[in-house]
Design a protein around this motif. Sequence first.
Motif, PDB file in Angstrom:
ATOM      1  N   TYR A 148      24.246  29.626  14.886  1.00 31.72           N
ATOM      2  CA  TYR A 148      24.219  30.671  15.302  1.00 31.72           C
ATOM      3  C   TYR A 148      24.117  31.996  14.634  1.00 31.72           C
ATOM      4  O   TYR A 148      23.848  32.959  13.661  1.00 31.72           O
ATOM      5  CB  TYR A 148      23.185  31.786  16.437  1.00 31.72           C
TER       6      TYR A 148
ATOM      7  N   HIS B 214      30.422  36.217  22.412  1.00 31.46           N
ATOM      8  CA  HIS B 214      29.730  37.492  21.143  1.00 31.46           C
ATOM      9  C   HIS B 214      28.362  36.335  20.684  1.00 31.46           C
ATOM     10  O   HIS B 214      27.336  37.275  20.557  1.00 31.46           O
ATOM     11  CB  HIS B 214      30.331  38.164  19.933  1.00 31.46           C
ATOM     12  N   ILE B 215      28.855  35.578  20.171  1.00 28.71           N
ATOM     13  CA  ILE B 215      27.656  35.017  19.705  1.00 28.71           C
ATOM     14  C   ILE B 215      26.652  34.226  20.417  1.00 28.71           C
ATOM     15  O   ILE B 215      25.723  34.002  20.191  1.00 28.71           O
ATOM     16  CB  ILE B 215      28.332  33.955  18.788  1.00 28.71           C
TER      17      ILE B 215
ATOM     18  N   ASN C 144      25.964  35.590  23.713  1.00 31.02           N
ATOM     19  CA  ASN C 144      24.966  35.758  24.402  1.00 31.02           C
ATOM     20  C   ASN C 144      24.280  36.002  22.862  1.00 31.02           C
ATOM     21  O   ASN C 144      22.805  36.162  23.821  1.00 31.02           O
ATOM     22  CB  ASN C 144      25.258  37.789  24.626  1.00 31.02           C
ATOM     23  N   LYS C 145      23.912  36.599  21.930  1.00 28.88           N
ATOM     24  CA  LYS C 145      22.961  37.125  20.802  1.00 28.88           C
ATOM     25  C   LYS C 145      22.026  35.272  20.830  1.00 28.88           C
ATOM     26  O   LYS C 145      20.747  35.814  20.664  1.00 28.88           O
ATOM     27  CB  LYS C 145      23.465  37.139  19.156  1.00 28.88           C
TER      28      LYS C 145
ATOM     29  N   GLY D 288      19.645  35.361  23.425  1.00 28.29           N
ATOM     30  CA  GLY D 288      18.727  35.306  23.698  1.00 28.29           C
ATOM     31  C   GLY D 288      17.790  35.519  22.497  1.00 28.29           C
ATOM     32  O   GLY D 288      16.206  36.243  23.026  1.00 28.29           O
ATOM     33  N   ARG D 289      18.314  35.561  21.644  1.00 27.19           N
ATOM     34  CA  ARG D 289      17.368  35.005  20.651  1.00 27.19           C
ATOM     35  C   ARG D 289      16.807  34.324  21.197  1.00 27.19           C
ATOM     36  O   ARG D 289      14.723  34.394  20.574  1.00 27.19           O
ATOM     37  CB  ARG D 289      17.994  35.191  19.574  1.00 27.19           C
TER      38      ARG D 289
ATOM     39  N   ASN E 255      14.082  35.237  23.672  1.00 28.35           N
ATOM     40  CA  ASN E 255      12.697  36.111  22.889  1.00 28.35           C
ATOM     41  C   ASN E 255      11.863  35.878  22.053  1.00 28.35           C
ATOM     42  O   ASN E 255      11.153  35.713  22.252  1.00 28.35           O
ATOM     43  CB  ASN E 255      13.922  37.734  22.532  1.00 28.35           C
TER      44      ASN E 255
ATOM     45  N   LYS F  33      20.969  34.817  32.157  1.00 29.37           N
ATOM     46  CA  LYS F  33      19.788  34.964  31.263  1.00 29.37           C
ATOM     47  C   LYS F  33      18.694  33.899  31.561  1.00 29.37           C
ATOM     48  O   LYS F  33      17.752  34.175  31.469  1.00 29.37           O
ATOM     49  CB  LYS F  33      20.191  34.683  29.563  1.00 29.37           C
TER      50      LYS F  33
END
Length: 410
Positions: free
Chosen positions: A54, A88-89, A91-92, A95-96, A99, A126
């Motif tokens: 990602y 950090h990566i 989590n993004k 989440g993406r 979503n 999540k």
Amino acid sequence: MGVTGNKIVFIEDADNSDSVLEHHGIDKSTVRHLKNGQFFTPGFIDTHTHAPQYAMLGTALDKELCDWLSWYTFPTEAKFADPEFAAHIYNKAVGRLLNNGTTTVSYFGTTHLKACQILCDIIESKGQRAYVGKVNMDTNCPEYYRELTENSVEDTKRFIDSVLDRKNPLLTPVITPRFAGTCSRELLQKLGQLAQETQLPIQTHISECTTECAWVKDLFPETQNYADVYDKHNLLTPKTILAHGVYLTEAELNLIKKRKCALSHCANSNASIRSGILDVRELLNRGIKVGLGTDMSAGYSPSVLDAMRSSLLVSNVLTVRQPQGYQWLPYKEAFKLSTLGGATAMGLDDVIGNFQVGKDFDALLIDCDVTHSPFDTYPWDTMEDLVQKFIYQGDDRNITEVYVSGRRVK
């Protein structure tokens, strides 16, 4: 449709709603009525993606597979030795995907035990349903990202234990040799043995591009073909997901069908780094289990909607060169591959994949008339029209609610 806790308990005709509610002892005040332009779909299932990649999504697509790995992918994944970078990566990334409506996904991590555990922490927090694999590779890769064989196996065992100790029914460890070219015979043999002992799922790559296929043939001259490499090491099972499979031979297709393995069709990735074009119709006609994969970041989109569109486009292009009567992939079948097909590929079709009484409520609420929708609707649109518009034009703005096992996660 009635949902109690995390389970679908009934599906009935709305015309008989009063008697249905009374029969099931449901208070009318708890019933939710959808607006025009809204509908529920089963959650999307991504059968193959790389969580660490990602970090490079939408970039670095100027090389073909082997060079792409050496120039971009291995250096990026090596950064996940840093737990803060990994958190950090990941989590993004998670989440993406949520979503975008991906309720279930089969993730490749990296070779790093701690980073893979962090990925599990984030998935769990999540509420996503996932297979997670600690990648194994001990040869033919850069020294800075190479594992010792014994360390690779021991860390895999530690990872498996740490995931199982969570006792989270949504989270499953998956044995993950990266692909035959980066795994020694000893490592493949030990991972196959571990798979037999644990009865866990397996995921890996196969026959993605011609260069890779030729390379694997040279590395394993004692085997009949690429699939036979995995089979000789007990890595082809009914719980195996093989990504790509663009250049599988007749013998390999027969072996994969015999072993009841699944294929993950990654149409965007196959085209983006010029690996080839998979004839998914051939797999389906043979009765091979097929799901869709985004394969980020060789695939430049993390959305299963894109995986559907790419699969439809590739099938249409293939049809032009096929004899009359060839059956292209229609949108309904692509949608099925993104839901029930993916569930079947992951061995979860008794739990998720469609709306059936007794299954978990993994679902997306789609709103075709949401503010800033990427497409327009009209009074004369039928429900089938709306579904097609969403598949071909929709995005995360139309996915207004996401549920995993009855819990709203978006």
